[in-house]
Scaffold this active site. Structure first.
Site, mmCIF file in Angstrom:
data_model
loop_
_atom_site.group_PDB
_atom_site.id
_atom_site.type_symbol
_atom_site.label_atom_id
_atom_site.label_comp_id
_atom_site.label_asym_id
_atom_site.label_seq_id
_atom_site.Cartn_x
_atom_site.Cartn_y
_atom_site.Cartn_z
ATOM 1 N N ARG A 170 0.817 -1.223 0.000
ATOM 2 C CA ARG A 170 0.000 0.000 0.000
ATOM 3 C C ARG A 170 0.854 1.280 0.000
ATOM 4 O O ARG A 170 0.482 2.298 0.577
ATOM 5 C CB ARG A 170 -0.943 0.032 1.209
ATOM 6 C CG ARG A 170 -1.960 -1.069 1.220
ATOM 7 C CD ARG A 170 -2.939 -0.970 0.045
ATOM 8 N NE ARG A 170 -3.997 -1.938 0.226
ATOM 9 C CZ ARG A 170 -3.914 -3.221 -0.181
ATOM 10 N NH1 ARG A 170 -2.832 -3.655 -0.815
ATOM 11 N NH2 ARG A 170 -4.908 -4.044 0.034
HETATM 12 N N1 EPU Z 1 -12.010 -10.755 9.377
HETATM 13 C C1 EPU Z 1 -12.755 -10.802 10.521
HETATM 14 N N2 EPU Z 1 -13.611 -9.779 10.787
HETATM 15 C C2 EPU Z 1 -13.761 -8.717 9.956
HETATM 16 C C3 EPU Z 1 -12.988 -8.665 8.780
HETATM 17 C C4 EPU Z 1 -12.110 -9.692 8.509
HETATM 18 O O1 EPU Z 1 -12.622 -11.721 11.312
HETATM 19 O O2 EPU Z 1 -14.564 -7.837 10.267
HETATM 20 C C5 EPU Z 1 -11.099 -11.872 9.067
HETATM 21 C C6 EPU Z 1 -11.576 -12.649 7.839
HETATM 22 O O3 EPU Z 1 -12.527 -13.614 8.191
HETATM 23 C C7 EPU Z 1 -10.286 -13.248 7.336
HETATM 24 C C8 EPU Z 1 -9.219 -12.187 7.705
HETATM 25 O O4 EPU Z 1 -9.818 -11.365 8.707
HETATM 26 O O5 EPU Z 1 -9.991 -14.429 8.016
HETATM 27 C C9 EPU Z 1 -8.806 -11.353 6.504
HETATM 28 O O6 EPU Z 1 -9.942 -10.689 5.964
HETATM 29 P P1 EPU Z 1 -10.065 -10.298 4.414
HETATM 30 O O7 EPU Z 1 -9.838 -11.482 3.567
HETATM 31 O O8 EPU Z 1 -11.299 -9.512 4.268
HETATM 32 O O9 EPU Z 1 -8.796 -9.397 4.149
HETATM 33 P P2 EPU Z 1 -8.297 -8.106 4.850
HETATM 34 O O10 EPU Z 1 -6.899 -8.344 5.304
HETATM 35 O O11 EPU Z 1 -9.237 -7.583 5.881
HETATM 36 C C10 EPU Z 1 -7.244 -7.142 2.660
HETATM 37 C C11 EPU Z 1 -7.117 -5.764 2.074
HETATM 38 C C12 EPU Z 1 -8.353 -5.407 1.244
HETATM 39 C C13 EPU Z 1 -8.567 -6.455 0.187
HETATM 40 C C14 EPU Z 1 -8.725 -7.828 0.875
HETATM 41 C C15 EPU Z 1 -8.923 -8.973 -0.108
HETATM 42 C C16 EPU Z 1 -5.842 -4.246 3.482
HETATM 43 C C17 EPU Z 1 -5.890 -3.212 4.546
HETATM 44 N N3 EPU Z 1 -7.000 -4.791 3.138
HETATM 45 O O12 EPU Z 1 -8.291 -7.083 3.625
HETATM 46 O O13 EPU Z 1 -8.074 -4.166 0.620
HETATM 47 O O14 EPU Z 1 -9.721 -6.158 -0.554
HETATM 48 O O15 EPU Z 1 -7.517 -8.106 1.643
HETATM 49 O O16 EPU Z 1 -7.796 -9.171 -0.873
HETATM 50 O O17 EPU Z 1 -4.767 -4.545 2.966
HETATM 51 C C18 EPU Z 1 -8.167 -1.809 0.911
HETATM 52 O O18 EPU Z 1 -6.935 -1.839 0.914
HETATM 53 O O19 EPU Z 1 -8.818 -0.731 0.953
HETATM 54 C C19 EPU Z 1 -8.876 -3.067 0.864
HETATM 55 C C20 EPU Z 1 -10.185 -3.141 0.991
#
Ligand code: EPU
Length: 292
Positions: A170
């Protein structure tokens, strides 16, 4: 002579910025420019530089929160067609900084070029995506980008390539005022398979992230090896509200702006989430959202 003398055809004073951002919050820009040519952009940037006027580049407004008091100086918006062109030659996709990332992704997919399809559903312009190296777990835009054409704050245009381009999680070293265009070198693949991959990605995103709400992307970057959304969720903060700002029930790293929300509500909720995660988990969350 006023700052905008000679630029009246494409610069407006006191432009409300809320309607230019996904949060739909915040005050006006002192000046707002939508140049129609590179020459107009260059002349404006030079004038602002000479006059010591602060400049900001606005993309699609999907990763920023504008404070309620608005922003001083010049906000530049690359909405004119010349900044949004997309062309393909062989495996090279050349795209303007003002083009929507989604359009770049679907153009590549339809032409059977692989690499960017995991970025489907990420809002914003290509310039914004490059500035913050937008990505998913499946990849990021920087890994495909071999060249960028940029304009510095004194109006000089230069080309960056090879090791002059550095992309991290990022973040990128593309901190020039304007990213005019970039060239991505992609891989050949079947358009049908790519379209299917893109659709799958879209379905997963829709199921796991709030879309169609007044919101921006993820508020915080992920700390190394963990997920901010998961940490905020484990801290029990889903649904927490300050004024009209609420931590999303679907994904805790998103803040939704409900009726009568102000930018100040969102800022206070960000502080609350940060301090709770710090106190309960000992982890300092870093903002991904830009505050203007
Ligand atoms: N999770 C929870 N509770 C929540 C959200 C997530 O327990 O409220 C858990 C999920 O169940 C999963 C883990 O956390 O086990 C990871 O969640 P997710 O796959 O949604 O990925 P993330 O790390 O929260 C990242 C990026 C997103 C991108 C997704 C999918 C960042 C900050 N976020 O989210 O990018 O869409 O992976 O690839 O790097 C962004 O950067 O604006 C963004 C939305």
């Amino acid at each position: 002579m006023s700052l905008i003398t000679g630029f009246e055809s494409f610069v407006r004073p006191s432009e409300p910025l809320a309607m230019h951002t996904w949060f739909q919050l915040g005050g006006p820009a002192e000046f707002f420019a939508e140049p129609e040519t590179v020459e107009q952009l260059t002349a404006l940037v030079r004038r602002c530089h000479e006059e010591g006027v602060e400049m900001r580049l606005l993309g699609q407004g999907s990763n920023i929160l504008v404070r309620d008091e608005g922003v001083p100086g010049m906000v530049i918006h690359l909405s004119a067609p010349v900044f949004c062109e997309i062309s393909i030659e062989g495996r090279a996709l050349t795209v303007g900084g003002g083009a929507l990332l989604g359009r770049a992704v679907t153009t590549a997919v339809h032409r059977g070029l692989a690499g960017l399809e995991s970025l489907i559903g990420i809002p914003g312009t290509v310039g914004g995506a490059l500035h913050g190296n937008a990505g998913t777990r499946g990849g990021n835009i920087g890994q495909w980008t071999l060249e960028a054409n940029v304009m510095s704050a004194n109006g000089e245009i230069s080309q960056r390539s090879g090791d002059e381009l550095v992309f991290g999680y990022r973040q990128s070293n593309l901190d020039d005022l304007v990213i005019l265009s970039a060239c991505c070198h992609l891989e050949e693949d079947s358009p049908r398979e790519l379209a299917q991959r893109m659709q799958r990605q879209w379905i997963v995103k829709k199921a796991s992230q709030p879309m169609g709400h007044q919101s921006a992307g993820c508020v915080f970057k992920n700390p190394r090896g963990s997920s901010s959304g998961e940490l905020i969720d484990r801290a029990g903060l889903k649904g927490t509200r300050i004024g009209g700002a609420v931590v999303s029930d679907l994904h805790a790293n998103f803040i939704i702006a409900e009726a009568d929300c102000t930018a100040q509500d969102v800022l206070r909720l960000i502080d609350l989430v940060r301090s709770q995660v710090r106190d309960r988990m000992g982890i300092e969350l870093e903002l991904e959202l830009e505050i203007w």
